[in-house]
Design a protein around this motif. Structure first.
Motif, mmCIF file in Angstrom:
data_model
loop_
_atom_site.group_PDB
_atom_site.id
_atom_site.type_symbol
_atom_site.label_atom_id
_atom_site.label_comp_id
_atom_site.label_asym_id
_atom_site.label_seq_id
_atom_site.Cartn_x
_atom_site.Cartn_y
_atom_site.Cartn_z
ATOM 1 N N SER A 18 6.361 24.071 -11.229
ATOM 2 C CA SER A 18 7.734 24.769 -11.091
ATOM 3 C C SER A 18 7.231 26.198 -11.616
ATOM 4 N N LYS A 19 7.740 27.122 -10.787
ATOM 5 C CA LYS A 19 7.653 28.543 -11.247
ATOM 6 C C LYS A 19 9.026 28.914 -11.821
ATOM 7 N N GLU A 20 8.815 30.351 -11.959
ATOM 8 C CA GLU A 20 10.201 31.223 -12.564
ATOM 9 C C GLU A 20 11.140 31.190 -11.365
ATOM 10 N N SER A 21 12.246 30.845 -11.527
ATOM 11 C CA SER A 21 13.450 30.886 -10.145
ATOM 12 C C SER A 21 14.797 31.402 -10.984
ATOM 13 N N LEU A 22 15.259 32.171 -9.637
ATOM 14 C CA LEU A 22 16.675 32.418 -10.165
ATOM 15 C C LEU A 22 17.433 31.098 -10.153
ATOM 16 N N SER A 23 18.396 30.921 -11.167
ATOM 17 C CA SER A 23 19.176 29.379 -11.072
ATOM 18 C C SER A 23 20.074 29.563 -9.896
ATOM 19 N N ASP A 24 20.584 28.354 -9.433
ATOM 20 C CA ASP A 24 21.211 28.117 -8.457
ATOM 21 C C ASP A 24 22.704 29.296 -8.232
ATOM 22 N N ILE A 79 12.302 38.903 -5.309
ATOM 23 C CA ILE A 79 13.633 38.668 -5.415
ATOM 24 C C ILE A 79 14.200 38.616 -6.897
ATOM 25 N N ILE A 80 13.492 37.899 -7.822
ATOM 26 C CA ILE A 80 13.969 37.897 -9.170
ATOM 27 C C ILE A 80 14.194 39.455 -9.695
ATOM 28 N N LYS A 81 13.239 40.180 -9.324
ATOM 29 C CA LYS A 81 13.429 41.441 -9.883
ATOM 30 C C LYS A 81 14.433 42.294 -9.470
ATOM 31 N N LEU A 82 14.674 42.010 -8.104
ATOM 32 C CA LEU A 82 15.756 42.727 -7.357
ATOM 33 C C LEU A 82 17.041 42.131 -7.826
#
Ligand code: ADP
Ligand code: MG
Length: 615
Positions: A484-490, A563-566
């Motif tokens: 499980s990587k870092e991710s944007l939440s839903d 994507i997370i950074k953007l």
């Protein structure tokens, strides 16, 4: 005591003669084929008779056909030792047409003389065709019956004929053709030689031209397979295909039902159209009982089989006018169909038995198989079976087929997945494959331009849909979660997608987070209904038609660092974020092969680079 009787031709014969002589210029040379066929038939009948009849006139005579040319006398003579004809037989056989198919044939000729030009070579008008080249014909004949007499039948092919007795006739028939002024070339030996070789090479009796044997090659296709050596097959191939190589494959095939077929087919070493330009003629000749009907019959086999060489011989074909007319092209189609099916089956079993040999064949001839898959609806599934390609589960350079793919499908997998791109490398570095790899699903690699057409006509195989792996309509099972990587939440992912859509506007149909992506930040997905590859687009352009605008869906990867950074930057550095959003779309379109003019991408890219160098 020899008295001569004069007869007029039956009305229909006169009509036929008129058409033959006046309208059919192109195929005059077939007269020789017709007369040699008649001579051969007469000897064949003799051979049968000899089994039951003891009392045969000159029973010991060798069955052979002697042809003599005489340039000075301007004649060509065809003599056989067949069963000959009695007076009555001369009248019925050469003076009337007693067969029901005749009327229809005449009508078909009257409806168009140009069509008739083609018809004659194929149907044969038998004996009467001689009047295309002759202004007088003498038929000397003596029946096999012990009490027979020698006879001479003569005609100028206009109104009628005479019959008189002729002494000292051998059993059989000798036809002396007095050539018309402009047809005297047929009295030259080399001309007769050429025609005999072309049309009558496989007649089952020796043919002697001015005393020399001309037909020396056996009709191998009629022989028993286990009586033929490989050398004989190869020699035969070289002879009929005018080839120097050894054939890759051969298929010797005989059938009685639904049609009587004897055929011998060869696949040459090399593709006859290596540059893909210009179509070669069909190379499988059509014979009826050893006599050539057409060396390059169009419409017999499907076009894509034009690389084949060989012979198809069918007893069921009506060669002559006395048999049923061949207007009935349903018969030809049926014949072609039976042979095509048989050949496809043959290739499939060859491919299974010796995959390496088959891939050698495929390297040369895949274009034809693909052409068939595109154009030949009737045999599409069988042709699809023969396709070979690399896939995500083959080593580079190794090929696999759809059947093998199907055996490797996952239990819950319903569709067959493929990607189309110019090379294996470009598929493997693109954003689409990763989702399938992560799920252990195989993806076929189609890498030739022509594949685009194959795919647009081949929608399914073995009841499984062929689906492009970049399709937006795909419903993939969840990937077995990696770490499980870092991710944007839903909810963050949803919000970010809405922002992207607002930023990109009409350039995309939709933006949505996707579980399909693993290592790529975004991917362009193509709605199935709009799929149209670069080849088809280019083709529409050359036809000066606008290809329909295609709007992709953009899938974003909520776990990708970019994507997370953007997602964060869109608040803090809005202008830069918008620029990068546009660049992400360009990159996705590039990966999808959807950017028609790569220069359009450059100016934005330069701005992005500039941005990277600012602090
Ligand atoms: P077909 O061969 O289709 O019957 P043709 O017009 O070629 O039609 O010949 C008509 C008939 O003339 C033959 O069926 C045969 O009975 C007879 N005939 C022609 N040539 C010969 C020959 N060389 N010897 C004996 N009979 C012949
Ligand atoms: Mg005939």
């Amino acid at each position: 005591m020899s008295e001569s009787t004069t007869h007029t031709f039956q009305a229909e014969v006169r009509q036929l003669l008129d058409i033959v002589i006046n309208s059919l210029y192109t195929d005059r040379e077939i007269f020789l084929r017709e007369l040699v066929s008649n001579a051969s038939d007469a000897q064949e009948k003799m051979r049968h008779l000899q089994q039951t009849e003891r009392n045969v006139f000159q029973g010991e005579a060798a069955l052979e056909i002697a042809i003599t040319t005489d340039e000075e006398a301007k004649t060509i003579t065809i003599a056989d030792r067949g069963l000959g004809m009695t007076h009555e037989e001369l009248v019925t056989n050469l003076g009337t047409i007693a067969h029901s198919g005749t009327k229809a044939f005449l009508q078909s000729l009257e409806s168009g003389a140009s069509a008739a030009g083609n018809v004659i070579g194929k149907f044969g008008v038998g004996f009467y065709s001689v009047f295309m080249v002759a202004d007088k014909v003498d038929v000397f004949t003596r029946s096999w019956q012990p009490d027979g007499t020698g006879l001479k039948w003569s005609s100028d092919g206009k109104g009628g004929y005479t019959i008189e007795e002729a002494e000292d006739q051998d059993r059989g028939t000798r036809i002396v053709i007095h050539l018309k002024g402009d047809q005297q070339g047929f009295a030259e030996k080399w001309k007769a030689q050429e025609l005999l070789k072309r049309y009558s090479n496989f007649v089952p009796f020796p043919i002697l031209l001015n005393g020399e044997r001309t037909n020396t090659v056996e009709a191998l296709w009629l022989k028993n397979r286990n009586e033929i050596t490989d050398e004989q097959y190869n020699e035969f191939y070289k002879f009929i295909a005018h080839a120097w190589d050894e054939p890759r494959y051969r298929l010797h095939f005989n059938a009685d039902a639904p049609l009587a077929i004897n055929s011998l087919l060869f696949v040459p070493q090399d593709n006859p159209e290596p540059w893909g330009m210009g179509q070669t003629e069909p190379g499988v000749a059509l014979y009826c009982r050893r006599v050539l009907i057409d060396p390059h019959p169009k419409g017999l086999l499907p076009d894509w089989l034009r690389f084949l060489r060989g012979v198809i011989d069918s007893d069921d074909l009506p060669l002559n006018i006395s048999r049923e007319t061949m207007q009935d092209s349903a018969l030809i189609q049926k014949l072609g169909d039976v042979i095509t099916k048989r050949f496809l089956k043959f290739l499939d079993s060859e491919a299974k038995d010796n995959a390496e040999k088959y891939s050698g064949f495929y390297a040369q001839f895949s274009r034809f198989i693909k052409e068939g898959a595109i154009t030949d609806h009737k045999h599409r599934e069988a042709l699809a079976k023969l396709l070979r390609f690399e896939s995500s589960m083959t080593e580079e350079g190794n090929l696999t087929g759809l059947d093998e793919y199907v055996t490797r499908m996952k239990e819950e997998q319903k569709d067959i997945y493929y990607l189309q791109a110019p090379s294996r490398a470009s598929i493997e570095s693109g954003p689409y494959l990763e989702a399938f790899k992560a799920r252990g699903l195989e993806v076929i690699y189609f890498t030739e331009p022509v594949d685009e057409y194959v795919l647009s006509s081949l929608n399914e195989y073995s009841e499984k849909k062929l689906v492009s792996a970049d399709s937006s309509d795909l419903d993939l099972p969840d990937a077995p979660d990696a770490e499980s990587k870092e991710s944007l939440s839903d909810s963050e992912a949803e919000e970010f997608s809405t922002w992207m859509k607002d930023t990109l506007g009409d350039a995309v149909e939709k933006v949505a987070p996707s579980k399909r992506l693993v290592d790529s930040p975004v991917a362009a997905l193509v709605p199935e209904g709009q799929r149209m590859g670069p080849q088809l687009r280019a083709m529409m352009k050359t036809m000066k038609q606008d290809a329909p605008a295609m709007k992709v869906e953009l899938a974003i990867n909520p776990k990708h660092p970019l994507i997370i950074k953007l997602a964060r930057a869109r608040h803090s550095r809005e202008d830069a974020a918008k620029l990068i959003a546009g660049q992400l779309l360009d990159t996705a379109l590039l990966s999808a092969g959807l950017v028609e003019d790569p220069r359009s991408v450059v100016s934005r890219l330069n701005k992005v680079l500039e941005l990277a160098l600012e602090k």
